[in-house]
Design a protein around this motif. Sequence first.
Motif, short mmCIF file in Angstrom:
data_model
loop_
_atom_site.label_atom_id
_atom_site.label_comp_id
_atom_site.label_asym_id
_atom_site.label_seq_id
_atom_site.Cartn_x
_atom_site.Cartn_y
_atom_site.Cartn_z
N ASP A 158 0.92 -1.18 -0.02
CA ASP A 158 0.07 -0.08 -0.06
C ASP A 158 0.80 1.23 0.14
OD1 ASP A 158 -2.34 -1.49 0.07
OD2 ASP A 158 -2.87 -1.25 2.05
N PHE A 159 0.41 2.27 -0.76
CA PHE A 159 1.24 3.54 -0.82
C PHE A 159 0.88 4.60 0.09
CE2 PHE A 159 -2.25 3.49 -4.08
CZ PHE A 159 -2.86 4.63 -3.69
N ALA A 160 -0.28 4.32 0.70
CA ALA A 160 -0.68 4.99 1.74
C ALA A 160 -1.49 4.29 3.12
CB ALA A 160 -1.66 6.08 1.33
N PRO A 161 -1.45 4.81 4.10
CA PRO A 161 -2.21 4.11 5.22
C PRO A 161 -3.81 4.15 5.23
CG PRO A 161 -1.61 6.32 5.95
CD PRO A 161 -1.05 6.02 4.78
N LEU A 162 -4.24 3.07 5.61
CA LEU A 162 -6.04 3.04 5.87
C LEU A 162 -6.42 3.56 7.10
CD1 LEU A 162 -6.61 -0.13 3.89
CD2 LEU A 162 -6.78 2.01 2.94
N PRO A 163 -7.15 4.17 7.25
CA PRO A 163 -7.99 4.53 8.52
C PRO A 163 -8.29 3.10 9.21
CG PRO A 163 -9.43 5.63 6.94
CD PRO A 163 -8.30 4.96 6.07
N PRO A 164 -8.37 3.15 10.58
CA PRO A 164 -8.98 1.94 11.31
C PRO A 164 -10.34 1.38 10.76
CG PRO A 164 -7.79 3.35 12.86
CD PRO A 164 -8.12 4.03 11.62
N VAL B 62 -11.95 12.48 7.18
CA VAL B 62 -11.06 11.97 6.17
C VAL B 62 -9.99 12.70 5.63
CG1 VAL B 62 -10.99 10.94 3.53
CG2 VAL B 62 -12.85 10.28 5.35
N GLN B 63 -10.15 13.85 5.44
CA GLN B 63 -9.34 14.84 4.67
C GLN B 63 -8.34 15.24 5.93
OE1 GLN B 63 -9.69 15.90 1.58
NE2 GLN B 63 -7.46 16.47 1.90
N ALA B 64 -8.70 15.21 7.34
CA ALA B 64 -7.81 15.54 8.18
C ALA B 64 -6.72 14.15 8.41
CB ALA B 64 -8.46 15.57 9.55
N PHE B 65 -7.31 13.23 8.34
CA PHE B 65 -6.40 11.87 8.55
C PHE B 65 -5.41 11.87 7.40
CE2 PHE B 65 -5.50 7.54 7.11
CZ PHE B 65 -5.10 6.99 8.71
N TYR B 66 -5.81 12.11 6.23
CA TYR B 66 -4.58 12.13 5.04
C TYR B 66 -4.04 13.28 4.77
CZ TYR B 66 -6.26 7.65 3.53
OH TYR B 66 -6.66 6.23 3.64
N ASP B 67 -4.53 14.50 5.48
CA ASP B 67 -3.56 15.71 5.33
C ASP B 67 -2.58 15.24 6.45
OD1 ASP B 67 -5.06 17.15 3.70
OD2 ASP B 67 -5.96 18.24 5.21
N ASP B 68 -2.71 14.71 7.56
CA ASP B 68 -1.42 14.46 8.36
C ASP B 68 -0.71 13.31 7.97
OD1 ASP B 68 -0.31 14.41 11.10
OD2 ASP B 68 -1.14 12.50 11.33
N ALA B 69 -1.42 11.94 7.51
CA ALA B 69 -0.53 10.93 7.28
C ALA B 69 0.17 11.23 6.02
CB ALA B 69 -1.66 9.94 6.93
N ALA C 277 1.42 14.05 4.90
CA ALA C 277 2.63 14.96 5.19
C ALA C 277 3.68 14.45 5.82
CB ALA C 277 1.91 16.17 6.11
N LYS C 278 3.40 13.26 6.67
CA LYS C 278 4.43 12.62 7.41
C LYS C 278 5.18 11.67 6.57
CE LYS C 278 2.07 12.74 12.08
NZ LYS C 278 1.50 11.64 12.99
N ALA C 279 4.65 11.39 5.34
CA ALA C 279 4.96 10.38 4.35
C ALA C 279 6.06 11.26 3.12
CB ALA C 279 4.20 9.63 3.65
N GLY C 280 5.97 12.70 3.48
CA GLY C 280 6.87 13.07 2.49
C GLY C 280 5.99 13.83 1.36
N THR D 196 1.95 15.57 -4.46
CA THR D 196 3.15 15.11 -5.07
C THR D 196 4.49 15.18 -4.06
OG1 THR D 196 4.14 17.43 -5.29
CG2 THR D 196 2.66 16.58 -7.28
N ARG D 197 5.20 14.30 -4.58
CA ARG D 197 6.77 14.00 -3.90
C ARG D 197 7.49 13.57 -5.05
NH1 ARG D 197 6.18 8.93 0.16
NH2 ARG D 197 6.01 7.27 -1.41
N PRO D 198 8.93 13.79 -5.06
CA PRO D 198 9.67 12.89 -6.18
C PRO D 198 9.45 11.65 -6.38
CG PRO D 198 10.99 14.12 -4.18
CD PRO D 198 9.66 14.10 -3.75
N GLY D 199 9.23 11.51 -7.76
CA GLY D 199 8.73 10.17 -8.19
C GLY D 199 7.55 9.74 -8.38
N GLY D 200 6.51 10.55 -8.01
CA GLY D 200 5.30 10.09 -7.78
C GLY D 200 4.04 11.28 -7.51
N GLU D 201 2.95 11.05 -7.97
CA GLU D 201 1.80 11.82 -7.77
C GLU D 201 0.58 11.14 -7.04
OE1 GLU D 201 1.68 13.76 -11.39
OE2 GLU D 201 0.00 12.73 -12.06
N LEU D 202 -0.24 11.64 -6.19
CA LEU D 202 -1.34 11.17 -5.71
C LEU D 202 -2.61 11.91 -5.69
CD1 LEU D 202 -0.96 9.03 -2.39
CD2 LEU D 202 -2.84 10.78 -2.64
#
Length: 232
Positions: free
Chosen positions: A147-153, A180-187, A189-192, A203-209
Amino acid sequence: MKPVARAVLALLSLGLALPAWAKDAGVPEAVPPRFEWPRLQVLEHVEANEIVEAGGVPVALRAVHVKESARELVQRFADAFRDQGLYVAPGKKQAQLANNAAMLTAFDPLRAITYTVILQPQPDGTTSLYLGEANHALAKKASASGDFAPLPPEARDVLRVNAEGSRTLSFQTALTGAQVQAFYDDALAKAGWKPGDEAGFYTRPGGELRLTHENSKTGQRAVVMVYQSRAR
């Protein structure tokens, strides 16, 4: 993102995933030939055949723009499914789509293949078609390890789709849109990941989401995330 890739979630989550009514299909005594899609008056091949993996199931997808009307084609596909020995559930068991789109799914119990067609009528009387074949006999257990991003519980009905150069995560959640937006804004950002110029784009180097979410008919929040790699 390619047109076929954008349509794959609707195809798989509603039709190409092995339907509950498939257990009602009996295995024929004789071995019929493999199903062939009916001939169509193709105006444009929107996308050539593409193989993706959805929920561990390999799926062949194709998108075409045809001359026939959607009303005419619904019956033609239903007849083709039945004439070639596939099991077609009654209309009430078939999934329903919004925006005037129609969908029909059939099942080959001998080969464990589902066939789904989505028909989107166009203003000029023509039709855009998405055709999908999911081979459940070749299914393998889907894993969350990539998975390229975490899932909420609270995530449920998670679907993972892998295609060339892109990956998709979709799920349902009881969280509100703001949560949902708050969860992913935080998650993210922590993943770059850094917010892009438009809402839900990162965006981040090498990809976009891209992150989208909206209320679903079930009362849950339907969330879709699409990751696409790009040259550094």
